[in-house]
Design an enzyme around this catalytic site. Structure first.
Site, short mmCIF file in Angstrom:
data_model
loop_
_atom_site.label_atom_id
_atom_site.label_comp_id
_atom_site.label_asym_id
_atom_site.label_seq_id
_atom_site.Cartn_x
_atom_site.Cartn_y
_atom_site.Cartn_z
N SER A 140 0.85 -1.20 0.00
CA SER A 140 0.00 0.00 0.00
C SER A 140 0.88 1.24 0.00
O SER A 140 2.04 1.18 0.44
CB SER A 140 -0.86 0.00 1.27
OG SER A 140 -1.50 1.25 1.45
N TYR A 155 -1.57 -0.44 10.54
CA TYR A 155 -1.61 -0.82 9.12
C TYR A 155 -0.39 -0.27 8.39
O TYR A 155 0.27 -1.00 7.63
CB TYR A 155 -2.90 -0.28 8.50
CG TYR A 155 -3.07 -0.62 7.04
CD1 TYR A 155 -3.42 -1.91 6.65
CD2 TYR A 155 -2.91 0.35 6.04
CE1 TYR A 155 -3.58 -2.23 5.30
CE2 TYR A 155 -3.08 0.03 4.70
CZ TYR A 155 -3.41 -1.25 4.33
OH TYR A 155 -3.58 -1.57 3.01
N1 LIG Z 1 -8.68 -1.01 -1.23
C1 LIG Z 1 -7.74 -0.14 -0.94
O1 LIG Z 1 -7.98 1.08 -0.88
C2 LIG Z 1 -6.32 -0.63 -0.73
C3 LIG Z 1 -5.30 0.33 -0.74
C4 LIG Z 1 -4.00 -0.08 -0.56
C5 LIG Z 1 -3.71 -1.42 -0.36
N2 LIG Z 1 -4.71 -2.33 -0.34
C6 LIG Z 1 -4.33 -3.74 -0.10
O2 LIG Z 1 -4.88 -4.56 -1.11
C7 LIG Z 1 -5.02 -5.89 -0.62
C8 LIG Z 1 -6.37 -6.42 -1.02
O3 LIG Z 1 -7.38 -5.66 -0.37
P1 LIG Z 1 -8.73 -5.24 -1.09
O4 LIG Z 1 -8.69 -3.78 -1.30
O5 LIG Z 1 -9.05 -6.13 -2.22
O6 LIG Z 1 -9.74 -5.48 0.14
P2 LIG Z 1 -10.87 -6.57 0.40
O7 LIG Z 1 -11.89 -6.52 -0.68
O8 LIG Z 1 -11.30 -6.35 1.81
O9 LIG Z 1 -10.07 -7.95 0.29
C9 LIG Z 1 -9.23 -8.40 1.32
C10 LIG Z 1 -9.04 -9.90 1.15
O10 LIG Z 1 -8.18 -10.36 2.20
C11 LIG Z 1 -8.75 -11.54 2.75
N3 LIG Z 1 -8.39 -11.71 4.15
C12 LIG Z 1 -8.41 -10.77 5.14
N4 LIG Z 1 -8.07 -11.33 6.32
C13 LIG Z 1 -7.82 -12.65 6.07
C14 LIG Z 1 -7.44 -13.75 6.88
N5 LIG Z 1 -7.24 -13.63 8.20
N6 LIG Z 1 -7.30 -14.95 6.29
C15 LIG Z 1 -7.52 -15.11 4.96
N7 LIG Z 1 -7.87 -14.10 4.14
C16 LIG Z 1 -8.02 -12.88 4.69
C17 LIG Z 1 -10.25 -11.35 2.58
O11 LIG Z 1 -10.87 -12.64 2.50
P3 LIG Z 1 -11.93 -13.23 3.55
O12 LIG Z 1 -12.73 -12.11 4.10
O13 LIG Z 1 -12.68 -14.22 2.73
O14 LIG Z 1 -11.08 -13.90 4.57
C18 LIG Z 1 -10.34 -10.67 1.23
O15 LIG Z 1 -10.39 -11.61 0.19
C19 LIG Z 1 -4.78 -5.81 0.89
O16 LIG Z 1 -3.50 -6.29 1.21
C20 LIG Z 1 -4.87 -4.32 1.19
O17 LIG Z 1 -4.08 -3.96 2.30
C21 LIG Z 1 -6.00 -1.97 -0.52
#
Ligand SMILES: NC(=O)c1ccc[n+]([C@@H]2O[C@H](COP(=O)([O-])OP(=O)(O)OC[C@H]3O[C@@H](n4cnc5c(N)ncnc54)[C@H](OP(=O)(O)O)[C@@H]3O)[C@@H](O)[C@H]2O)c1
Length: 254
Positions: A140, A155
């Site tokens: 991120s 985070y």
């Molecule tokens: N969206 C943003 O603005 C943003 C910005 C910067 C970085 N990111 C990064 O992008 C990545 C993906 O996030 P996203 O934006 O796609 O968010 P998201 O839609 O909330 O997806 C997060 C994923 O992580 C999984 N997860 C969370 N905790 C887990 C656990 N304990 N065990 C197994 N799986 C787990 C969730 O699956 P389950 O709920 O099925 O477990 C879900 O599939 C993350 O690393 C996040 O930090 C996101």
């Protein structure tokens, strides 16, 4: 980009960036392994993947904060597909809070965003070495600088650690011809903010505020971030390792 017969393991494939990446890999004929806790959502993503090229993904329900579950991911993947070519450490939790909120938040952020990625990578590494595969970590912009509009200390720290993991690991794995890179998104449309505990109204307000402040005036779509993940893991990026790729609509500029 040819992922025919490549085995691609994606954590956090049940929603957002991970789900979008799974679909893109499936469209490129990869054998995808979908990991997450929400089995129903994983199965929906798996169905969409299978509909593209007819290759059935392997769905693994796992909580990455549980060591046995992480071990099981590698065992099941190798038992089913015999190899691992690409590991996408995408799963992450948005843990917000300040130093006044206690150390439990730190532990939660580190358990999933850092420790799980470290453990899974260590278990997958022997197989990645065999295939001369590669790793993409999803970090991120929060790893590169503080988030200023909300308290996101645990985070931000976890993503900074993940970035150093990417760079150190890239050095170590280069001797085995395994590449390691990072994609560092800024605000991206997904379930992330709601999973971090924000209400729908708060998310709408946060998105609005971010759009007003980002130079390009918008958030990224999960598919755009997934595109970059795909590129970095493809043979087109064969000279890229240890790199941190920001995709943030200009957020880092202001
Ligand atoms: N969206 C943003 O603005 C943003 C910005 C910067 C970085 N990111 C990064 O992008 C990545 C993906 O996030 P996203 O934006 O796609 O968010 P998201 O839609 O909330 O997806 C997060 C994923 O992580 C999984 N997860 C969370 N905790 C887990 C656990 N304990 N065990 C197994 N799986 C787990 C969730 O699956 P389950 O709920 O099925 O477990 C879900 O599939 C993350 O690393 C996040 O930090 C996101």
């Amino acid at each position: 980009m040819d992922f025919n017969n490549k085995v691609v393991l994606i954590t956090g494939a049940s929603s957002g960036i991970g789900a979008a990446a799974a679909l893109l890999y499936a469209q490129q004929s990869a054998k995808v392994v979908l990991v997450g806790r929400n089995e129903e959502s994983l199965c929906k993503v798996a169905k969409q993947c299978e509909e593209t090229k007819g290759i059935r993904p392997l769905v693994i329900k796992a909580d990455l904060s549980v060591e046995e579950d992480v071990k099981n991911i590698v065992t099941k993947t190798v038992n089913t597909f015999n190899q691992i070519d690409v590991l996408v450490n995408n799963a992450g939790v948005g843990v917000h809070g300040s130093i006044l909120d206690g150390v439990e938040l730190y532990d939660r952020a580190m358990a999933v965003n850092v420790r799980a990625a470290y453990l899974l990578t260590s278990l997958a590494a022997p197989y990645l070495i065999k295939t001369k595969g590669n790793i993409v970590n999803v970090s991120s912009v929060a790893g590169l600088r503080p988030i200023k509009d909300v308290d996101f200390l645990p985070y931000c720290m976890s993503k900074a650690a993940l970035d150093q993991f990417t760079k150190c690991l890239a050095v170590e794995m280069a001797r085995h011809k395994v590449r390691v890179n990072s994609v560092n998104p800024g605000g991206t449309k997904s379930q992330f903010a709601e999973a971090a505990g924000y209400s729908k109204e708060e998310v709408a307000e946060l998105y609005k505020h971010r759009c007003e402040n980002y130079p390009l005036g918008k958030l990224a779509e999960s598919e755009e971030v997934a595109d970059l993940i795909l590129y970095l893991s493809s043979n087109r990026a064969r000279s890229i390792t240890g790199s941190i790729y920001v995709i943030d609509n200009g957020e880092m500029l202001v």
